[in-house]
Write a protein that holds these residues in place. Structure first.
Motif, PDB file in Angstrom:
ATOM      1  N   ILE A 125       0.859  -1.188   0.000  1.00  0.00           N
ATOM      2  CA  ILE A 125       0.000   0.000   0.000  1.00  0.00           C
ATOM      3  C   ILE A 125       0.890   1.230   0.000  1.00  0.00           C
ATOM      4  O   ILE A 125       1.829   1.339   0.787  1.00  0.00           O
ATOM      5  N   ALA A 126       0.587   2.123  -0.906  1.00  0.00           N
ATOM      6  CA  ALA A 126       1.367   3.356  -1.011  1.00  0.00           C
ATOM      7  C   ALA A 126       0.422   4.514  -1.273  1.00  0.00           C
ATOM      8  O   ALA A 126      -0.696   4.333  -1.749  1.00  0.00           O
ATOM      9  N   SER A 127       0.881   5.702  -0.951  1.00  0.00           N
ATOM     10  CA  SER A 127       0.116   6.913  -1.212  1.00  0.00           C
ATOM     11  C   SER A 127       0.695   7.585  -2.442  1.00  0.00           C
ATOM     12  O   SER A 127       1.899   7.857  -2.503  1.00  0.00           O
ATOM     13  N   VAL A 128      -0.161   7.821  -3.448  1.00  0.00           N
ATOM     14  CA  VAL A 128       0.315   8.442  -4.689  1.00  0.00           C
ATOM     15  C   VAL A 128      -0.460   9.733  -4.924  1.00  0.00           C
ATOM     16  O   VAL A 128      -1.594   9.883  -4.474  1.00  0.00           O
ATOM     17  N   PRO A 129       0.141  10.685  -5.634  1.00  0.00           N
ATOM     18  CA  PRO A 129      -0.583  11.915  -5.956  1.00  0.00           C
ATOM     19  C   PRO A 129      -1.828  11.608  -6.787  1.00  0.00           C
ATOM     20  O   PRO A 129      -1.842  10.673  -7.589  1.00  0.00           O
ATOM     21  N   LEU A 130      -2.866  12.391  -6.587  1.00  0.00           N
ATOM     22  CA  LEU A 130      -4.107  12.199  -7.329  1.00  0.00           C
ATOM     23  C   LEU A 130      -3.850  12.195  -8.827  1.00  0.00           C
ATOM     24  O   LEU A 130      -4.462  11.416  -9.566  1.00  0.00           O
ATOM     25  N   SER A 131      -2.937  13.026  -9.290  1.00  0.00           N
ATOM     26  CA  SER A 131      -2.653  13.120 -10.722  1.00  0.00           C
ATOM     27  C   SER A 131      -2.056  11.842 -11.294  1.00  0.00           C
ATOM     28  O   SER A 131      -2.042  11.648 -12.509  1.00  0.00           O
ATOM     29  N   GLN A 132      -1.557  10.949 -10.419  1.00  0.00           N
ATOM     30  CA  GLN A 132      -0.945   9.701 -10.870  1.00  0.00           C
ATOM     31  C   GLN A 132      -1.751   8.474 -10.476  1.00  0.00           C
ATOM     32  O   GLN A 132      -1.299   7.339 -10.668  1.00  0.00           O
ATOM     33  N   GLU A 177      -8.056   1.734   0.345  1.00  0.00           N
ATOM     34  CA  GLU A 177      -8.837   2.010   1.554  1.00  0.00           C
ATOM     35  C   GLU A 177     -10.213   2.570   1.196  1.00  0.00           C
ATOM     36  O   GLU A 177     -10.418   3.103   0.100  1.00  0.00           O
ATOM     37  N   LYS A 178     -11.127   2.441   2.144  1.00  0.00           N
ATOM     38  CA  LYS A 178     -12.462   3.016   1.962  1.00  0.00           C
ATOM     39  C   LYS A 178     -12.385   4.534   2.014  1.00  0.00           C
ATOM     40  O   LYS A 178     -11.661   5.108   2.821  1.00  0.00           O
ATOM     41  N   ILE A 179     -13.124   5.178   1.125  1.00  0.00           N
ATOM     42  CA  ILE A 179     -13.139   6.639   1.081  1.00  0.00           C
ATOM     43  C   ILE A 179     -14.489   7.139   1.602  1.00  0.00           C
ATOM     44  O   ILE A 179     -15.544   6.842   1.036  1.00  0.00           O
ATOM     45  N   VAL A 180     -14.437   7.875   2.706  1.00  0.00           N
ATOM     46  CA  VAL A 180     -15.624   8.460   3.327  1.00  0.00           C
ATOM     47  C   VAL A 180     -15.491   9.982   3.260  1.00  0.00           C
ATOM     48  O   VAL A 180     -14.443  10.530   3.614  1.00  0.00           O
ATOM     49  N   SER A 181     -16.536  10.645   2.827  1.00  0.00           N
ATOM     50  CA  SER A 181     -16.465  12.095   2.664  1.00  0.00           C
ATOM     51  C   SER A 181     -16.382  12.800   4.007  1.00  0.00           C
ATOM     52  O   SER A 181     -17.139  12.506   4.933  1.00  0.00           O
ATOM     53  N   THR A 182     -15.467  13.739   4.091  1.00  0.00           N
ATOM     54  CA  THR A 182     -15.340  14.562   5.298  1.00  0.00           C
ATOM     55  C   THR A 182     -15.905  15.960   5.080  1.00  0.00           C
ATOM     56  O   THR A 182     -15.784  16.827   5.939  1.00  0.00           O
ATOM     57  N   ILE A 183     -16.539  16.170   3.913  1.00  0.00           N
ATOM     58  CA  ILE A 183     -17.132  17.469   3.596  1.00  0.00           C
ATOM     59  C   ILE A 183     -18.443  17.269   2.853  1.00  0.00           C
ATOM     60  O   ILE A 183     -18.741  16.167   2.371  1.00  0.00           O
ATOM     61  N   GLU A 230      -3.603  13.183  -2.072  1.00  0.00           N
ATOM     62  CA  GLU A 230      -2.935  11.890  -2.118  1.00  0.00           C
ATOM     63  C   GLU A 230      -3.986  10.785  -2.020  1.00  0.00           C
ATOM     64  O   GLU A 230      -5.014  10.950  -1.362  1.00  0.00           O
ATOM     65  N   VAL A 231      -3.703   9.646  -2.667  1.00  0.00           N
ATOM     66  CA  VAL A 231      -4.668   8.546  -2.709  1.00  0.00           C
ATOM     67  C   VAL A 231      -3.971   7.255  -2.283  1.00  0.00           C
ATOM     68  O   VAL A 231      -2.909   6.915  -2.823  1.00  0.00           O
ATOM     69  N   PRO A 232      -4.537   6.492  -1.321  1.00  0.00           N
ATOM     70  CA  PRO A 232      -3.937   5.210  -0.937  1.00  0.00           C
ATOM     71  C   PRO A 232      -4.282   4.136  -1.967  1.00  0.00           C
ATOM     72  O   PRO A 232      -5.452   3.862  -2.228  1.00  0.00           O
ATOM     73  N   VAL A 233      -3.269   3.528  -2.565  1.00  0.00           N
ATOM     74  CA  VAL A 233      -3.502   2.527  -3.608  1.00  0.00           C
ATOM     75  C   VAL A 233      -2.675   1.275  -3.315  1.00  0.00           C
ATOM     76  O   VAL A 233      -1.694   1.302  -2.578  1.00  0.00           O
ATOM     77  N   ARG A 234      -3.112   0.170  -3.916  1.00  0.00           N
ATOM     78  CA  ARG A 234      -2.356  -1.068  -3.850  1.00  0.00           C
ATOM     79  C   ARG A 234      -1.293  -1.043  -4.944  1.00  0.00           C
ATOM     80  O   ARG A 234      -1.591  -0.780  -6.099  1.00  0.00           O
ATOM     81  N   MET A 235      -0.066  -1.333  -4.559  1.00  0.00           N
ATOM     82  CA  MET A 235       1.051  -1.312  -5.513  1.00  0.00           C
ATOM     83  C   MET A 235       1.535  -2.735  -5.761  1.00  0.00           C
ATOM     84  O   MET A 235       1.896  -3.453  -4.820  1.00  0.00           O
ATOM     85  N   LEU A 236       1.518  -3.167  -7.010  1.00  0.00           N
ATOM     86  CA  LEU A 236       2.038  -4.477  -7.386  1.00  0.00           C
ATOM     87  C   LEU A 236       2.888  -4.283  -8.638  1.00  0.00           C
ATOM     88  O   LEU A 236       2.373  -3.902  -9.692  1.00  0.00           O
ATOM     89  N   LYS A 237       4.174  -4.537  -8.512  1.00  0.00           N
ATOM     90  CA  LYS A 237       5.087  -4.369  -9.640  1.00  0.00           C
ATOM     91  C   LYS A 237       5.272  -5.716 -10.330  1.00  0.00           C
ATOM     92  O   LYS A 237       5.678  -6.698  -9.697  1.00  0.00           O
ATOM     93  N   VAL A 238       4.959  -5.754 -11.608  1.00  0.00           N
ATOM     94  CA  VAL A 238       4.980  -7.006 -12.367  1.00  0.00           C
ATOM     95  C   VAL A 238       6.028  -6.913 -13.467  1.00  0.00           C
ATOM     96  O   VAL A 238       5.952  -6.048 -14.346  1.00  0.00           O
TER      97      VAL A 238
END
Length: 301
Positions: free
Chosen positions: A27-34, A42-48, A176-184
């Protein structure tokens, strides 16, 4: 001596074995643009609330709906124009009965007003607005939280982030967005292959599988690492596979999986790792091979 296929395992058994050995994604955090094309971790729950304020959904005039009940095309009613609400700014006016304020699509609704008369149904003359059509309370107003409400669950782990999901994350202000990272690691084998763009020698064809498989890997939300064409030479192939195992979480190799004299993968895997199966009861695809190289799963297609 070339190897012979004495037994072939069923396809379901092969799938089960591969699934049992799949690596856990990091699991890594990547910029939204990427983040596009990645798998959400992870689950995304609105805070606004989105929007965070009630805003005009049409260009026109903010009014009290009750004031417009008697408005008609041939008998417009007149309201006093008390100001204009600029885009992206707090309203500097408050609307009382008999008053109106100019608004644009997306601007905040001034206090006291409860509807917007479309500009097509009204006309300003100096400090007066002529209204030619009645509006009902909340007409042409987008209420705060009408797109997304505070506390709403929007996205779940395992979601492939496509344009719609990226838009949702942007609406929430996620940098930033938490994503699953798998390098193949992806490679093709064979001295008969040449990379696209290179002139073909006699007996050569272009490498199709590296690009096809890498694209399929990316389509699944993983990150392909291309290693090009591996030669049909045992030591060179062993070195390349060792590097792939060191760099990547999973290895996908095309070719050299059969039992001919020039096929190397199963020999390399037996010597430097663990050969789990070689041969599946499937046509085409009988010589599919699977095993571990330095603990990393390797699937030979």
């Amino acid at each position: 001596m070339p190897k012979e296929f004495h037994s072939l395992i069923p396809l379901d058994a092969a799938k089960s074995i591969v699934l049992q050995h799949l690596p856990a994604a990091r699991i890594a955090s990547v910029p939204l643009s990427q983040a596009a094309g990645s798998i959400l971790a992870e689950k995304i729950v609105s805070t606004i609330d989105v929007p965070g304020f009630s805003r005009a959904s049409m260009d026109g005039f903010a009014v009290q709906a009750e004031d417009t009940i008697e408005a008609r095309e041939d008998r417009p009613i007149s309201l006093r124009l008390v100001g204009r609400v600029a885009m992206g700014r707090l309203p500097g006016v408050e609307i009382s009965s008999g008053e109106a304020a100019e608004v644009s699509t997306g601007s905040m609704i001034p206090p006291g007003s409860d509807a917007v008369v479309m500009i097509e149904h009204s006309q300003a003359h100096g400090d007066e607005v002529q209204v030619r059509r009645p509006v009902y309370a909340s007409e042409n107003i987008q209420a705060a939280g009408s797109d997304i409400s505070f506390g709403e669950t929007l996205l779940y782990p395992g979601t492939l982030l496509q344009p719609r999901e990226i838009g949702v994350l942007a609406a929430l202000g996620c940098q930033e967005v938490p994503v699953r990272m798998l390098k193949v690691g992806v490679a093709s084998t064979g001295d008969e292959l040449a990379p696209p763009g290179q002139a073909l020698a006699a007996g050569q064809i272009y490498d199709i599988n590296t690009y096809t498989i890498a694209s399929a890997v990316a389509d699944c939300g993983a990150r392909p690492q291309r290693y090009g064409i591996l030669p049909d030479e045992k030591q060179a192939m062993a070195g390349a596979l060792q590097k792939m195992a060191g760099d990547c979480d999973l290895i996908l190799v095309s070719g050299s999986t059969s039992a001919g004299a020039g096929d190397m993968i199963y020999r390399v895997m037996e010597e430097m790792g663990e050969l789990i199966f070689h041969g599946v009861n499937l046509k085409p695809g009988k010589p599919t091979i699977f095993g571990l190289i330095e603990g990393k799963p390797c699937l030979g297609l």
